[in-house]
Each structure stands twice: as C-alpha cells, then as structure tokens.
Design a protein around this motif. Structure first.
Motif: not given
Length: 312
Positions: A102-106, A136-150
C-alpha cells in the motif's frame, strides 16, 4: 515423516491448513495461547509467543522441518521466534499481506496503474527495522499493520538461522461465518437490503484469494524450497463495482452507490491507490492459481447466509 509446527492455526485458513497437513500425513504441532484446541492427532503447545522464556520452555527439545507462522505482526515478535527456533527448524514460512504494497503506508517504488505489483517492490533484505517503536500498543499496531508486516519479514530474512519464505496474501474470502472480517457478508447485506455502498470516485482494482486456496498455497510453501516473498492471489482483479455486480446478480437486486469525498472512508475493497499484486512468481515456482470469478459465486452464496461483522 516431516514435522511441521503451525503458530496460530486456530481459525479460518490456518485451521484448515492444520487439518490438511494432518490429512496429508505430516506430524503437526500447533502452538498458540490455548484458547482453541487443535484437531485430534495434533500436538498442542500452549505459550504466549511474546514471552520468549515461556515460548522456549514450551518448545523444550523439539525440532521441526518447517514452521508456519500465521500470527506474526511485528519485528519484535519476529525477533523473539527467530531466536527461539534457531537450530530447531530448517524452514520458516510467514503469512504476510497485500497491505505491504500500500503506497499510503510507506515510500515505495512507483508501479504504473494497471501493472500488477511484483514482490521486489518491497524487498525485506533491505527494509529498515525499528524494534524500539511502540509495537506493544494495540492502537499503534493497528495503525501500522502494513509496516509491522514489512519489518517482521525483514527480521526473518536477515536472521540466517533457517531458510525463510513469506506468503503475501490477497484479501481472503469464502467460508461463510468462518470469514471473520465479515466483509463479504457486509456487501451481501447492503445489496440485498438496498443499502448504499460507499465508493471512491475512481475505485481501483484489487485482488482476492479463497481461503481454501490460501491453505493449499501455505501447505505448498511448506514443502518446496523457494525463499523470499511470494504473492498469493487468484487470477483476475476486481474493483468494488465489479465485485458488487457479481453479488447483485445473485441477489437479484441493483447495488446503490454513494461516492465519498476526499479523505472520507469508503466501503471495504474500494481502494483509491494501486497495489493489486502479481502472482507471476507463484506460477513460475509451480503453484497453479484458480480464477477469482470461478470461486467467487460460491463464496457469495455462503455470505448470504452469514450475519455481517458489527465492525464492518
């Protein structure tokens, strides 16, 4: 007989993967937090993957031919299991996502609209890893799902402890109530009841995969020798209008659309950015993909009998 460990594997295509591995004669171990027991004949290890000491203790002296990780979302989680499974497995397969493109996330290399996105657009070997972010923060992880996977892919790629492959899944559909996001059921309900579907002014195509096909692909990825990422999507992309048209034909109703304003959220599968994946590498490696339009009517029929998720 090969030993395969599935981390997660308690619902949807992960649950089906476990059943198919068992039926194919593999010795299967499922590792999760214990909320759902695996099928009879599957070894069950209970541990929190985020607790390295507990994970290592649960593994004991066990070794595996392959580990399939269904629930890795951050580089911190990847680093923990990479250490825990070092010397315990020769191969590690991680379930990743189309959202890495998703180009909106990176800041990603541009791919011309209409050109299916290949795996090399996101190279985990060169991707920056930052384990000190608040993963570890659920809200942060949800907002950065794609980056977490990368970043999780990047950690595994560089671990050097085993051969690593990531399966970047398209949007998964099928299975009726098993499809826990409820997105297809949401569309079925909207069209059947005459409710509006919110769409972008220029909705672009995306790609899909049936949950049974994804389970098959993960089992295939566990038994072949490729490394690196592979895109997992059925042949043929659809935009939100094409998807709704197929649903409407089965419902015998016309879809009703409302175009959203810039910045306003649209219905699931309406995208205004190009990142529909190419499955050419999977074909070249020997996996035979189905066509989306061949299995989609059956998935829609199941969705008509399913209550949509309250979150959709």
């Amino acid at each position: 007989m090969q030993r395969i460990c599935v981390i997660g594997g308690s619902r949807y295509f992960g649950k089906l993967l476990v059943k198919r591995l068992l039926a194919a004669g593999y010795r299967v171990t499922v590792l999760n937090r214990g909320s759902t027991p695996p099928p009879v004949g599957v070894e069950h290890l209970v541990a929190d993957r985020n607790d390295e000491a507990a994970l290592t203790a649960a593994l004991g002296s066990r070794t595996f031919d392959v580990v399939v990780d269904q629930v890795c979302y951050t580089p911190v989680q990847a680093a923990i299991v990479a250490r825990a499974f070092a010397g315990r497995t020769r191969r590690y397969v991680m379930t990743s996502t189309i959202e890495v493109y998703d180009p909106a996330t990176a800041a990603l290399p541009a791919v011309p609209a209409g050109t299916p996105v290949p795996e090399e657009v996101v190279d985990p070997a060169t991707w920056l890893v930052a384990t000190d972010l608040p993963w570890h923060d659920e809200a942060y992880l949800e907002a950065h799902y794609a980056e977490g996977k990368r970043q999780a892919e990047a950690v595994f790629t560089r671990s050097g402890s085993f051969e690593f492959a990531s399966v970047r899944s398209a949007h998964v559909l099928g299975g009726g109530a098993q499809e826990f996001t409820g997105r297809l059921a949401h569309y079925a309900e909207c069209i059947a009841r005459g409710r509006e579907i919110t769409v972008h002014a220029k909705a672009l195509p995306t790609v899909f995969i049936h949950y049974e096909e994804l389970a098959d692909l993960l089992m295939w990825a566990s038994t072949v020798g490729f490394t690196g990422p592979v895109n997992a999507c059925s042949d043929g992309s659809l935009d939100v209008h094409g998807l709704a048209a197929i649903i409407a034909t089965q419902a015998g109703r016309e879809p009703h659309y409302r175009t959203v304003r810039a910045g306003e959220e649209a219905s699931p599968f309406s995208v205004d950015r190009h990142y529909a994946m190419s499955n050419a590498r999977g074909w070249e490696l020997g996996f035979s993909f189905s066509r989306t339009t061949d299995w989609l009517p059956g998935a829609i029929a199941e969705a008509f009998t399913t209550e949509p998720s309250p979150t959709t």
